[in-house]
Design a protein around this motif. Structure first.
Motif, short mmCIF file in Angstrom:
data_model
loop_
_atom_site.label_atom_id
_atom_site.label_comp_id
_atom_site.label_asym_id
_atom_site.label_seq_id
_atom_site.Cartn_x
_atom_site.Cartn_y
_atom_site.Cartn_z
N CYS A 109 0.87 -1.18 0.00
CA CYS A 109 0.00 0.00 0.00
C CYS A 109 0.91 1.24 0.00
O CYS A 109 1.79 1.37 0.87
N SER A 110 0.67 2.14 -0.94
CA SER A 110 1.52 3.33 -1.09
C SER A 110 0.71 4.60 -0.83
O SER A 110 -0.45 4.72 -1.29
N LEU A 111 1.32 5.53 -0.07
CA LEU A 111 0.73 6.84 0.18
C LEU A 111 1.61 7.86 -0.55
O LEU A 111 2.79 8.00 -0.24
N PHE A 112 1.01 8.56 -1.53
CA PHE A 112 1.80 9.41 -2.41
C PHE A 112 2.01 10.80 -1.81
O PHE A 112 1.39 11.80 -2.20
N THR A 113 2.88 10.76 -0.80
CA THR A 113 3.36 12.02 -0.25
C THR A 113 4.76 12.26 -0.79
O THR A 113 5.27 11.47 -1.61
N MET A 114 5.40 13.28 -0.29
CA MET A 114 6.78 13.55 -0.68
C MET A 114 7.67 13.41 0.55
O MET A 114 7.62 14.27 1.44
N PRO A 115 8.45 12.32 0.65
CA PRO A 115 8.52 11.20 -0.30
C PRO A 115 7.35 10.23 -0.11
O PRO A 115 6.60 10.32 0.85
#
Length: 435
Positions: A109-115
């Protein structure tokens, strides 16, 4: 479908004991939270990714091959088994149906924040063991044979456990052998049971039972029933223990064997049975309608099947029937009351005076007493007859003697008797009268 939660994992936080995680002091930003899942092959499983604090950043699920399954609420992979369950700013849940062993692996599961922040959940797929088979049994089995039963089950992941049962009672088999299948993901398990067969195993059920974590509600099992052929043995049952003359007697021949030894053969003293209406043979039964001593002898029942012959014998000895004793001619002595126990006045008066209680039940007639009374009456009658006869004979002789003494001078018989002594007065004294 079987689901087992293993652990919750997150990125940038400490994972604590399979159930929850806490952010470390000083940790900044947002972190996705997921959990490991377990499902049975062919079932359905949900994968959930949550974020406690999210500023509308998108969430994404990827499979072990790093193929995107869903980006937010947008489906990325064409797989009809994968469906969207829930998509919000804080949660992304998808479902996978008809799960196969190939679906096992690490999902991201990916959370597209930076990074970009990620969390990984491992999906475990359990292989369902197939119904076991029992090999090595041929029907029928001969008594004395040694056989080996082998139970085989395949498709389990992890390897299944195999147990043996004899009529629902567990017995110890050999150590199970576990082989990895060609796919490298499932196992084939084999277990053997060696038997030295005897006649008592005929009709016994042997069961191979498979235990596995994927089988939550029941067991997979297979049962085989042994059919053992053996030579016969015979026993004879009789209806009465001590036969007497005139009694009814039935002898039953009971053969045991497989195949069943039927019919049976009855003989007497090594020869055929007497052809009498009193002796009847019906199947395995020999019946005597009314015994007598001519029936004495040794009776044999013989049974045969293709494995052998057996027989049993019964020695018949007919005894005399008990006879009834004749009634006594003497009157029994009166019975005195028993003084060892308490007696009430009514019973004591009845015992001493001979008076019967009018409320007492009548007893059986006393044949000895009746016979004694009859004998006394007959004896008294005979005595009376003898005395009367002697009396009559004596008086008849006296009359003739007196008549003879006065017969010459008397005109009749009465005058002759009176004149017999020449004295009339004396004659009056000796005159006799007959009534």
């Amino acid at each position: 479908m079987l689901k087992v939660e293993h652990s919750i994992c997150c990125c940038g936080c400490a994972c604590l004991s399979h159930t929850f995680c806490l952010s470390l002091p000083g940790a900044q930003g947002q972190f996705p939270i997921v959990q490991n899942m377990t499902v049975t092959e062919g079932g359905i499983v949900n994968l959930t990714c949550r974020v406690e604090h999210n500023d509308n950043t998108s969430l994404q699920w990827s499979n072990p091959a790093q193929q995107t399954l869903f980006f937010g609420d947008k489906k990325a992979l064409r797989d009809n088994r994968i469906e969207l369950v829930r998509a919000t700013s804080q949660e992304l849940t998808i479902s996978i149906s008809e799960v196969t062993l190939a679906d096992e692996g690490m999902y991201t599961c990916s959370l597209f924040t930076m990074p970009v922040k990620t969390a990984k959940a491992f999906l475990t797929v359990l292989g369902m063991p197939k119904k076991p088979e029992i090999n090595g049994l041929t029907k029928p089995v001969m008594e004395g044979d040694q056989i080996t039963l082998t139970c085989v089950t395949s498709g389990s992941k992890p390897a299944a456990d195999v147990r043996w049962f004899k009529n629902e009672k567990e017995v110890k088999g050999e150590e199970s052998a576990k082989e990895v299948n060609a796919s490298g993901k499932t196992f084939t398990v084999k277990s053997s049971l060696q038997l030295q067969v005897n006649r008592h195993d005929d009709g016994v059920a042997y069961t191979c039972r498979v235990d596995h974590m994927a089988l939550t509600a029941t067991h997979e099992e297979t049962t085989q029933v042994l059919e053992v052929h053996y030579a016969p043995y015979v026993e004879i049952k009789h209806s009465i223990p001590a036969p007497l003359e005139g009694q009814y007697l039935k002898l039953e021949c009971v053969p045991h064997g497989n195949p069943s030894p039927d019919p049976v053969l009855w003989t007497k003293d090594g020869g055929e049975l007497p052809d009498l209406d009193r002796v009847i043979v019906e199947g395995r039964e020999l019946t005597f309608m009314a015994l007598n001593k001519t029936d004495n002898g040794t009776y044999r029942c013989e049974a045969t099947n293709h494995l052998g012959t057996s027989h049993a014998e019964y020695k018949l000895v007919v005894k005399d029937a008990p006879t009834t004793s004749s009634p006594s001619t003497t009157s029994p002595a009166p019975t005195l009351p028993d003084t060892t126990g308490p007696l009430d006045s009514k019973h004591l008066n009845s015992a001493v005076t001979g008076n019967r209680d009018p409320n007492a039940l009548p007893g059986p007639p006393d044949h000895a007493l009746i016979g004694g009374i009859v004998a006394v009456v007959v004896f008294a009658t005979l005595c009376l007859i003898i005395v009367l006869g002697r009396y009559l004979a004596r008086h008849k002789g006296t009359y003739l003697t007196n008549e003879a003494k006065g017969a010459d001078d008397a005109p009749d018989a009465d005058t002759a008797i009176i004149n017999a002594d020449g004295n009339h007065a004396h004659a009056e004294e000796k005159k006799e009268y007959f009534i």
